[in-house]
Design a protein around this motif. Structure first.
Motif, mmCIF file in Angstrom:
data_model
loop_
_atom_site.group_PDB
_atom_site.id
_atom_site.type_symbol
_atom_site.label_atom_id
_atom_site.label_comp_id
_atom_site.label_asym_id
_atom_site.label_seq_id
_atom_site.Cartn_x
_atom_site.Cartn_y
_atom_site.Cartn_z
ATOM 1 N N ASN A 15 0.827 -1.212 0.000
ATOM 2 C CA ASN A 15 0.000 0.000 0.000
ATOM 3 C C ASN A 15 0.857 1.255 0.000
ATOM 4 O OD1 ASN A 15 -2.391 -1.414 -0.035
ATOM 5 N ND2 ASN A 15 -2.670 -1.338 2.178
ATOM 6 N N GLU A 16 1.946 1.239 0.764
ATOM 7 C CA GLU A 16 2.831 2.396 0.799
ATOM 8 C C GLU A 16 3.489 2.608 -0.554
ATOM 9 O OE1 GLU A 16 5.276 1.121 4.010
ATOM 10 O OE2 GLU A 16 4.176 2.301 5.494
ATOM 11 N N ARG A 17 3.898 1.548 -1.182
ATOM 12 C CA ARG A 17 4.509 1.658 -2.516
ATOM 13 C C ARG A 17 3.501 2.178 -3.528
ATOM 14 N NH1 ARG A 17 7.155 -3.956 -1.778
ATOM 15 N NH2 ARG A 17 9.041 -3.372 -0.671
ATOM 16 N N GLN A 18 2.277 1.676 -3.425
ATOM 17 C CA GLN A 18 1.239 2.104 -4.354
ATOM 18 C C GLN A 18 0.920 3.589 -4.151
ATOM 19 O OE1 GLN A 18 -2.382 -0.135 -4.189
ATOM 20 N NE2 GLN A 18 -3.200 0.805 -6.028
ATOM 21 N N LEU A 19 0.848 4.039 -2.902
ATOM 22 C CA LEU A 19 0.588 5.449 -2.643
ATOM 23 C C LEU A 19 1.733 6.310 -3.172
ATOM 24 C CD1 LEU A 19 -1.185 7.638 -1.418
ATOM 25 C CD2 LEU A 19 0.038 7.325 0.726
ATOM 26 N N LEU A 20 2.954 5.881 -2.951
ATOM 27 C CA LEU A 20 4.113 6.623 -3.444
ATOM 28 C C LEU A 20 4.093 6.708 -4.964
ATOM 29 C CD1 LEU A 20 6.734 8.126 -2.935
ATOM 30 C CD2 LEU A 20 7.905 5.919 -2.908
ATOM 31 N N LEU A 21 3.820 5.601 -5.618
ATOM 32 C CA LEU A 21 3.746 5.591 -7.077
ATOM 33 C C LEU A 21 2.630 6.506 -7.565
ATOM 34 C CD1 LEU A 21 4.658 4.518 -9.803
ATOM 35 C CD2 LEU A 21 3.141 2.569 -9.477
ATOM 36 N N THR A 22 1.473 6.454 -6.922
ATOM 37 C CA THR A 22 0.353 7.309 -7.292
ATOM 38 C C THR A 22 0.725 8.774 -7.126
ATOM 39 O OG1 THR A 22 -1.199 5.593 -6.623
ATOM 40 C CG2 THR A 22 -2.080 7.825 -6.837
ATOM 41 N N PHE A 23 1.391 9.092 -6.017
ATOM 42 C CA PHE A 23 1.818 10.465 -5.779
ATOM 43 C C PHE A 23 2.787 10.927 -6.859
ATOM 44 C CE2 PHE A 23 5.352 13.005 -4.076
ATOM 45 C CZ PHE A 23 4.702 14.221 -4.007
ATOM 46 N N LEU A 24 3.769 10.094 -7.162
ATOM 47 C CA LEU A 24 4.751 10.464 -8.174
ATOM 48 C C LEU A 24 4.090 10.685 -9.530
ATOM 49 C CD1 LEU A 24 7.723 8.134 -7.202
ATOM 50 C CD2 LEU A 24 7.522 10.594 -6.834
ATOM 51 N N LEU A 25 3.139 9.823 -9.873
ATOM 52 C CA LEU A 25 2.421 9.998 -11.138
ATOM 53 C C LEU A 25 1.607 11.284 -11.132
ATOM 54 C CD1 LEU A 25 1.274 6.333 -11.831
ATOM 55 C CD2 LEU A 25 3.037 7.628 -13.033
ATOM 56 N N ALA A 26 1.003 11.614 -9.988
ATOM 57 C CA ALA A 26 0.227 12.852 -9.881
ATOM 58 C C ALA A 26 1.129 14.064 -10.042
ATOM 59 C CB ALA A 26 -0.506 12.896 -8.541
ATOM 60 N N VAL A 27 2.302 14.029 -9.425
ATOM 61 C CA VAL A 27 3.239 15.147 -9.547
ATOM 62 C C VAL A 27 3.688 15.307 -10.996
ATOM 63 C CG1 VAL A 27 5.547 15.953 -8.912
ATOM 64 C CG2 VAL A 27 4.010 15.070 -7.158
ATOM 65 N N VAL A 28 3.997 14.205 -11.653
ATOM 66 C CA VAL A 28 4.408 14.260 -13.058
ATOM 67 C C VAL A 28 3.269 14.807 -13.920
ATOM 68 C CG1 VAL A 28 5.026 12.848 -15.066
ATOM 69 C CG2 VAL A 28 6.161 12.471 -12.865
ATOM 70 N N ALA A 29 2.052 14.347 -13.652
ATOM 71 C CA ALA A 29 0.898 14.824 -14.422
ATOM 72 C C ALA A 29 0.703 16.328 -14.233
ATOM 73 C CB ALA A 29 -0.365 14.066 -14.019
ATOM 74 N N VAL A 30 0.791 16.804 -13.005
ATOM 75 C CA VAL A 30 0.632 18.236 -12.729
ATOM 76 C C VAL A 30 1.738 19.022 -13.435
ATOM 77 C CG1 VAL A 30 0.750 19.993 -10.907
ATOM 78 C CG2 VAL A 30 -0.630 17.929 -10.574
ATOM 79 N N ALA A 31 2.959 18.523 -13.393
ATOM 80 C CA ALA A 31 4.081 19.206 -14.059
ATOM 81 C C ALA A 31 3.864 19.257 -15.572
ATOM 82 C CB ALA A 31 5.393 18.509 -13.730
ATOM 83 N N LEU A 32 3.419 18.156 -16.152
ATOM 84 C CA LEU A 32 3.181 18.122 -17.603
ATOM 85 C C LEU A 32 2.043 19.057 -17.999
ATOM 86 C CD1 LEU A 32 3.590 14.314 -18.356
ATOM 87 C CD2 LEU A 32 5.142 16.172 -18.982
ATOM 88 N N ILE A 33 0.976 19.077 -17.220
ATOM 89 C CA ILE A 33 -0.156 19.956 -17.523
ATOM 90 C C ILE A 33 0.292 21.408 -17.404
ATOM 91 C CG2 ILE A 33 -2.403 20.735 -16.678
ATOM 92 C CD1 ILE A 33 -2.933 17.754 -15.959
ATOM 93 N N GLY A 34 1.050 21.732 -16.367
ATOM 94 C CA GLY A 34 1.556 23.090 -16.204
ATOM 95 C C GLY A 34 2.449 23.510 -17.341
ATOM 96 N N THR A 35 3.323 22.613 -17.775
ATOM 97 C CA THR A 35 4.215 22.906 -18.894
ATOM 98 C C THR A 35 3.427 23.109 -20.175
ATOM 99 O OG1 THR A 35 5.975 21.622 -17.856
ATOM 100 C CG2 THR A 35 6.186 22.069 -20.205
ATOM 101 N N ALA A 36 2.474 22.231 -20.427
ATOM 102 C CA ALA A 36 1.666 22.357 -21.634
ATOM 103 C C ALA A 36 0.860 23.651 -21.611
ATOM 104 C CB ALA A 36 0.718 21.156 -21.765
ATOM 105 N N TYR A 37 0.322 23.994 -20.462
ATOM 106 C CA TYR A 37 -0.438 25.237 -20.340
ATOM 107 C C TYR A 37 0.453 26.442 -20.627
ATOM 108 C CZ TYR A 37 -3.483 28.834 -18.452
ATOM 109 O OH TYR A 37 -4.255 29.957 -18.308
ATOM 110 N N ALA A 38 1.661 26.420 -20.066
ATOM 111 C CA ALA A 38 2.578 27.545 -20.261
ATOM 112 C C ALA A 38 2.998 27.661 -21.729
ATOM 113 C CB ALA A 38 3.808 27.372 -19.374
ATOM 114 N N LEU A 39 3.157 26.555 -22.398
ATOM 115 C CA LEU A 39 3.594 26.579 -23.795
ATOM 116 C C LEU A 39 2.503 27.054 -24.746
ATOM 117 C CD1 LEU A 39 5.650 23.270 -23.996
ATOM 118 C CD2 LEU A 39 6.529 25.622 -24.034
ATOM 119 N N PHE A 40 1.259 26.728 -24.443
ATOM 120 C CA PHE A 40 0.173 27.002 -25.385
ATOM 121 C C PHE A 40 -0.671 28.215 -25.029
ATOM 122 C CE2 PHE A 40 1.052 22.416 -25.888
ATOM 123 C CZ PHE A 40 1.471 22.465 -27.202
ATOM 124 N N HIS A 41 -0.329 28.916 -23.954
ATOM 125 C CA HIS A 41 -1.100 30.123 -23.619
ATOM 126 C C HIS A 41 -0.228 31.308 -23.510
ATOM 127 C CE1 HIS A 41 -4.320 27.277 -22.505
ATOM 128 N NE2 HIS A 41 -5.038 28.231 -23.043
#
Length: 94
Positions: free
Chosen positions: A68-94
């Motif tokens: 469960n701890e590994r799964q939460l860590l993986l989920t968190f890391l994926l969420a951080v990557v997703a937020v970073a990618l969305i932020g980057t894409a937003y900055a590039l296209f606006h």
């Protein structure tokens, strides 16, 4: 007083426990972790947990993370990557 890396790790562990308990969404968790990493003082760290109840102390970890701890860590890391990618894409296209 200046915050140490150990202080930051302790606050992040607390935020993880609140996320596991359903008090924080993954987005809220990611936002608060960003606040923790930007914190320079102990008072800055308190901002990340001021509206959350105080948790009972946790026994020292046994040295191996549970599934469960590994799964939460993986989920968190994926969420951080997703937020970073969305932020980057937003900055590039606006």
């Amino acid at each position: 007083m200046r915050a140490s890396d150990e202080d930051r790790e302790r606050v992040i562990a607390t935020l993880q426990r609140h996320t596991e308990a359903g008090r924080l969404t993954l987005d809220e968790f990611a936002d608060r972790v960003g606040t923790v990493y930007a914190a320079k003082t102990i008072d800055d760290l308190r901002v990340a947990t001021v509206d959350l109840p105080v948790l009972a102390p946790v026994a020292a970890p046994s040295g191996t993370a549970t599934s469960n701890e590994r799964q939460l860590l993986l989920t968190f890391l994926l969420a951080v990557v997703a937020v970073a990618l969305i932020g980057t894409a937003y900055a590039l296209f606006h």
